[in-house]
Design an enzyme around this catalytic site. Structure first.
Site, short mmCIF file in Angstrom:
data_model
loop_
_atom_site.label_atom_id
_atom_site.label_comp_id
_atom_site.label_asym_id
_atom_site.label_seq_id
_atom_site.Cartn_x
_atom_site.Cartn_y
_atom_site.Cartn_z
N HIS A 97 4.74 -4.05 4.81
CA HIS A 97 4.19 -5.38 5.08
C HIS A 97 4.68 -6.42 4.06
O HIS A 97 5.34 -7.39 4.40
CB HIS A 97 2.66 -5.36 5.00
CG HIS A 97 1.98 -4.36 5.87
ND1 HIS A 97 1.80 -4.55 7.21
CD2 HIS A 97 1.39 -3.16 5.57
CE1 HIS A 97 1.13 -3.52 7.73
NE2 HIS A 97 0.88 -2.67 6.74
C1 BDR Z 1 -1.89 -5.75 4.06
O1 BDR Z 1 -3.05 -5.08 3.61
C2 BDR Z 1 -2.75 -4.24 2.54
O2 BDR Z 1 -3.27 -2.98 2.79
C3 BDR Z 1 -1.25 -4.24 2.37
O3 BDR Z 1 -0.92 -4.22 0.99
C4 BDR Z 1 -0.82 -5.53 3.01
O4 BDR Z 1 -0.85 -6.61 2.10
C5 BDR Z 1 -1.53 -5.22 5.43
O5 BDR Z 1 -2.57 -5.44 6.32
#
Ligand code: BDR
Ligand code: CA
Length: 313
Positions: A243
């Site tokens: 992500h």
């Molecule tokens: C986001 O949530 C966190 O778990 C990850 O680091 C990312 O920023 C994804 O939904």
């Protein structure tokens, strides 16, 4: 062009870690002024520890790391150990950091930096809940107009949510903060799940990280080994979505991403859809566009860039 000055606001998190490594490996394009930590994936004491572990892994122990808000503006903290493990950075066995946390609160660092730098010269890169950024905007409204751009990971529209059926984790944890940021008037670039769920670390891609045979390459492969079990089970996907590195990759090569400049608002009232990013993708309202909301990624180009940059560390 001189490198773009950024503050990374983060809650590491394995994917935050990769985003930070990518930025620190790319000094031609990115100057990391500082890293501000927030509670999110794990509590603040761990996110501010993990950020320093990652700086040391990158061989950059001089980066300024600050601890910020330890809870959302108006709600109890929700964490994600079920995804990231107990430490937030489970997977590799990395040493405790020896670099210190900076004195002072992350929010004050954000305010002081934006006041000190020329208007329009600093980009904020939130990779976690938006609590620090919203608190800075509320405490010092004069800084809002000085921000060049906010490039953030958060939200989802066609892909739905990952913590509730309609909400993505970063926005869900602090919807009130997200609402302040999305209404701030600062130009926004948003990397939602619609994009990040296409940035999957398949086995060949993870093998390429491991084959770098450097501490950073091996650690990233081990982080992904840990992180991927969750998404593979949940979505039946080929690997873990990276992500947060979409944010730092965008700063290096925005052409890797496609999207639409549209209106995006945050649901802050309904318990059922709390934290949803209501994206007017089809432009069916006359609400003014406030965000470049991404939807597509050149995933091969993204992983080629990431591997090439990690090799430098
Ligand atoms: C986001 O949530 C966190 O778990 C990850 O680091 C990312 O920023 C994804 O939904
Ligand atoms: Ca994150």
């Amino acid at each position: 062009m001189p490198p773009r000055k950024i503050i990374i606001d983060t809650d590491p998190g394995q994917d935050d870690a990769v985003a930070i490594l990518l930025a620190l490996a790319s000094p031609e394009e990115i100057e990391v002024l500082g890293i501000t930590c927030v509670a999110g994936n794990v509590p603040l004491d761990l996110t501010s520890r993990n950020a320093r572990i990652v700086c040391e892994l990158a061989g950059k122990p001089d980066v300024k790391v600050f601890a910020g808000c330890d809870r959302p503006l108006g709600r109890d903290l929700v964490t994600a150990e079920h995804v990231h493990g107990k430490t937030g950075l489970d997977g590799p066995d990395l040493p405790d950091p020896s670099m210190p946390l900076q004195d002072g609160h992350a929010v004050d660092y954000i305010i002081d930096t934006l006041r000190a730098e020329p208007a329009g010269s600093v980009t904020l890169c939130p990779l976690g809940p938006l609590t620090n950024i919203a608190t800075a905007f509320e405490k010092a409204p004069d800084i809002v107009a000085k921000v060049q751009e906010i490039v953030l990971m958060g939200g989802g529209y066609f892909e739905g949510g990952n913590i509730t059926p309609t909400a993505e984790f970063n926005i869900y944890v602090d919807p009130q903060a997200a609402d302040i940021v999305f209404r701030s008037g600062v130009p926004l670039v948003v990397m939602p799940l619609d994009v990040t769920h296409k940035a999957l670390v398949t086995k060949p891609r993870n093998d390429a990280f491991r084959a770098l045979n450097t501490p950073a390459g091996i650690a990233v492969a081990q982080m992904t080994d840990f992180f991927e079990r969750f998404d593979k089970e949940k979505y039946g996907s080929n690997g873990a979505p990276l992500h947060d590195p979409c944010v730092t990759a965008y700063l290096i090569n925005p052409d890797l991403f496609t999207g639409r400049h549209i209106n995006v608002e945050i649901e802050v009232t309904s318990e059922l859809t709390m934290g949803m990013t209501v994206a007017d993708w089809w432009r069916v309202t006359d609400r003014a566009p406030n965000a470049m909301f991404m939807g597509g990624i050149d995933a091969d180009g993204f992983f080629a860039l990431l591997t090439e940059r990690l090799a430098r560390l």
